[in-house]
Design a protein around this motif. Structure first.
Motif, short mmCIF file in Angstrom:
data_model
loop_
_atom_site.label_atom_id
_atom_site.label_comp_id
_atom_site.label_asym_id
_atom_site.label_seq_id
_atom_site.Cartn_x
_atom_site.Cartn_y
_atom_site.Cartn_z
N THR A 74 0.83 -1.21 0.00
CA THR A 74 0.00 0.00 0.00
C THR A 74 0.87 1.26 0.00
N GLU A 75 2.00 1.21 0.70
CA GLU A 75 2.87 2.41 0.69
C GLU A 75 3.47 2.61 -0.70
N TYR A 76 3.85 1.54 -1.32
CA TYR A 76 4.43 1.61 -2.67
C TYR A 76 3.39 2.16 -3.66
N LEU A 77 2.18 1.61 -3.59
CA LEU A 77 1.12 2.08 -4.50
C LEU A 77 0.81 3.55 -4.23
N GLY A 78 0.79 3.91 -2.94
CA GLY A 78 0.49 5.30 -2.57
C GLY A 78 1.48 6.26 -3.22
N LYS A 79 2.76 5.92 -3.18
CA LYS A 79 3.77 6.80 -3.78
C LYS A 79 3.56 6.92 -5.29
N GLN A 80 3.27 5.80 -5.93
CA GLN A 80 3.08 5.84 -7.38
C GLN A 80 1.86 6.67 -7.74
N ILE A 81 0.80 6.51 -6.95
CA ILE A 81 -0.43 7.25 -7.25
C ILE A 81 -0.19 8.76 -7.09
N LEU A 82 0.53 9.13 -6.03
CA LEU A 82 0.86 10.55 -5.84
C LEU A 82 1.71 11.06 -6.99
N ALA A 83 2.69 10.25 -7.40
CA ALA A 83 3.58 10.66 -8.49
C ALA A 83 2.80 10.84 -9.79
N ASN A 84 1.72 10.06 -9.96
CA ASN A 84 0.91 10.18 -11.18
C ASN A 84 -0.18 11.24 -11.05
N GLY A 85 -0.14 11.98 -9.92
CA GLY A 85 -1.13 13.04 -9.73
C GLY A 85 -2.48 12.51 -9.29
N GLY A 86 -2.53 11.29 -8.77
CA GLY A 86 -3.81 10.70 -8.36
C GLY A 86 -4.20 11.07 -6.94
N ASP A 87 -5.34 10.54 -6.50
CA ASP A 87 -5.85 10.81 -5.16
C ASP A 87 -5.49 9.63 -4.26
N ARG A 88 -4.46 9.81 -3.46
CA ARG A 88 -3.93 8.71 -2.66
C ARG A 88 -4.98 8.08 -1.73
N SER A 89 -5.84 8.94 -1.20
CA SER A 89 -6.78 8.43 -0.20
C SER A 89 -7.91 7.60 -0.83
N TYR A 116 -8.73 0.04 8.22
CA TYR A 116 -8.51 0.84 7.01
C TYR A 116 -9.55 1.97 7.00
N PRO A 117 -9.23 3.10 6.37
CA PRO A 117 -10.31 4.06 6.11
C PRO A 117 -11.30 3.44 5.12
N PHE A 118 -12.55 3.75 5.26
CA PHE A 118 -13.56 3.32 4.27
C PHE A 118 -13.37 4.20 3.05
N VAL A 119 -13.25 3.59 1.89
CA VAL A 119 -13.08 4.41 0.67
C VAL A 119 -14.47 4.88 0.22
N GLU A 120 -14.75 6.14 0.47
CA GLU A 120 -16.10 6.68 0.22
C GLU A 120 -16.30 7.00 -1.27
N GLY A 121 -17.56 7.12 -1.63
CA GLY A 121 -17.88 7.48 -3.02
C GLY A 121 -17.63 6.34 -3.98
N THR A 122 -17.63 5.12 -3.45
CA THR A 122 -17.39 3.97 -4.32
C THR A 122 -18.51 2.95 -4.14
N VAL A 123 -18.59 2.04 -5.12
CA VAL A 123 -19.59 0.98 -5.08
C VAL A 123 -18.84 -0.35 -5.22
#
Ligand code: ADP
Ligand code: GN1
Ligand code: MG
Length: 370
Positions: A74-89, A116-123
């Protein structure tokens, strides 16, 4: 194992939710962990939710290693998502440690819990109602594998040894039939014969790997439709969840497990087998989208073996359900008698259907070979 509810209050006290907890109830349709949604009520804003899980002791013998994998990934994915300008949370899971600062909490009965945080706005869908939805899940699982392509695979623990080792699954199945400790084998003879007639199939992917035709990659290994959260507005795959089995594996495991679960219009435990069938349009839609998600990185040989992924994951899963039925339903959660046998039967019906349409499955995959 005692009911998770019995230690729930103790466990809630072990985490800092940042606001009063107003409720915690069972959640989702996973077969393995005990999952709860926790509602909190901050003073200044609306309710905040969390996912609290007791990890299955039947499935996972080393929760410390399991959490080590999940935190690493999850930490690895988080860094990649941030680097791609995505929404880490929203695009990656995030572990919230207990007050003790450890990776997870061990309750007074020995149960291991994580938050874990609940990922809101998803189905979270239990069935693919349209090719578009199924394709969106395929893109997300393909992309997930791409994001992990340079992950240091050697640092990952094997959380469930021999997880998709179909030869090993076959050996365990045969041992359960042999032992027949509950006297259930006689009523499952047609299903037992179904497996025995396909013994050689169990080695197809493993042989291809041993011959150097298929490489090991970091794979998810449990790519059911309900293990991806879809954005409720765009319908696209938002967050891949259930990372318990992220381990080195073959790409065809991830492709195949999605097809097994999603490319038909019935639930996994449908009892009217006349309704269970492989939907070729869903198969085609998923194939295109998954390959798009992987960014064209699969070899021609890997693509050629995708139909085998579908058949093997379905046969293997049916075999696992049947084994669990024979040994007394120790592994998969069940909600009724013979639940695992019902699940096994849908899987074998799908396998038979795949065999009937084998040429079409190969032709669909062949379109994408290089
Ligand atoms: P299992 O291994 O038992 O399948 P999962 O980790 O898949 O457990 O969780 C079960 C269900 O809980 C999921 O299918 C999904 O509906 C829900 N879920 C899990 N994690 C989250 C999350 N972070 N946010 C929202 N829903 C979640
Ligand atoms: C389990 O955890 P869940 O419910 O997403 C199982 C998968 C099976 C699936 C069958 C860790 O998935 O391997 O394919 O049930 N997960 C584990 O529905 O064993
Ligand atoms: Mg799950």
């Amino acid at each position: 194992m005692i009911q998770a509810e019995q230690t729930l209050q103790e466990v809630l006290g072990a985490f800092d939710f940042g606001a009063p907890v107003v409720g915690a109830i069972r959640y989702g349709q996973g077969h393995i962990n005990d999952t709860f949604v926790v509602h909190t009520q901050p003073e200044d804003r609306c309710c905040r939710r969390f996912i609290l899980q007791r990890m299955s002791a039947a499935a996972f013998k080393h929760p410390d290693q399991l959490m080590d994998n999940i935190i690493g990934v999850t930490e690895y994915l988080g860094k990649q998502i941030l680097a791609n300008g995505g929404d880490r949370s929203r695009e990656a899971m995030e572990v919230i440690r207990p007050k003790s600062g450890e990776d997870y909490y061990t309750d007074s009965q020995g149960g291991a819990w994580r938050l874990y945080p609940f990922v809101e706005g998803t189905v979270c869908h239990q069935a693919a109602d349209s090719p578009e939805l199924f394709a969106a899940s395929g893109r997300a699982f393909g992309r997930f594998q791409q994001l992990l392509k340079d992950y240091p695979a050697a640092t990952l623990y094997e959380t469930i040894p021999h997880f998709h080792d179909t030869e090993d699954r076959l050996a365990k199945f045969k041992a359960a039939v042999e032992e027949d400790k509950l006297g259930r084998a006689a009523e499952c003879q047609p299903e037992i014969d179904f497996v025995l007639a396909r013994e050689a199939d169990c080695s197809v992917a493993l042989n291809a790997m041993r011959e150097g035709k298929l490489p090991l990659r970091v794979t998810h290994n449990d790519t059911k439709l309900n293990n991806v959260l879809m954005d409720e507005k765009s319908g696209e795959g938002m967050c891949i969840i259930d990372l318990d089995t992220v381990m080195p594996g073959l790409v065809l495991y991830d492709f195949g497990d999605s097809i097994r679960f999603g490319a038909n219009h019935c639930a996994e435990d449908e009892t009217d087998l006349s309704k269970v069938s492989l939907d070729l349009d869903l198969f085609a839609a998923y194939t295109a989208a998954f390959l798009e998600g992987t960014g064209g990185s699969l070899s021609s040989e890997e693509i050629a073996y995708l139909p085998w992924g579908a058949k093997l994951m379905t046969l293997e899963c049916g075999m696992r359900f049947l084994t669990d039925y024979l040994v007394g339903d120790e592994y998969f959660h069940i909600a009724r008698e013979k639940h695992n046998l019902d699940r096994c039967r849908t899987q074998f019906k799908l396998v038979a259907d795949m065999e009937d349409h084998w040429g079409e499955l190969e032709a669909i995959a062949a379109q994408y070979r290089k």
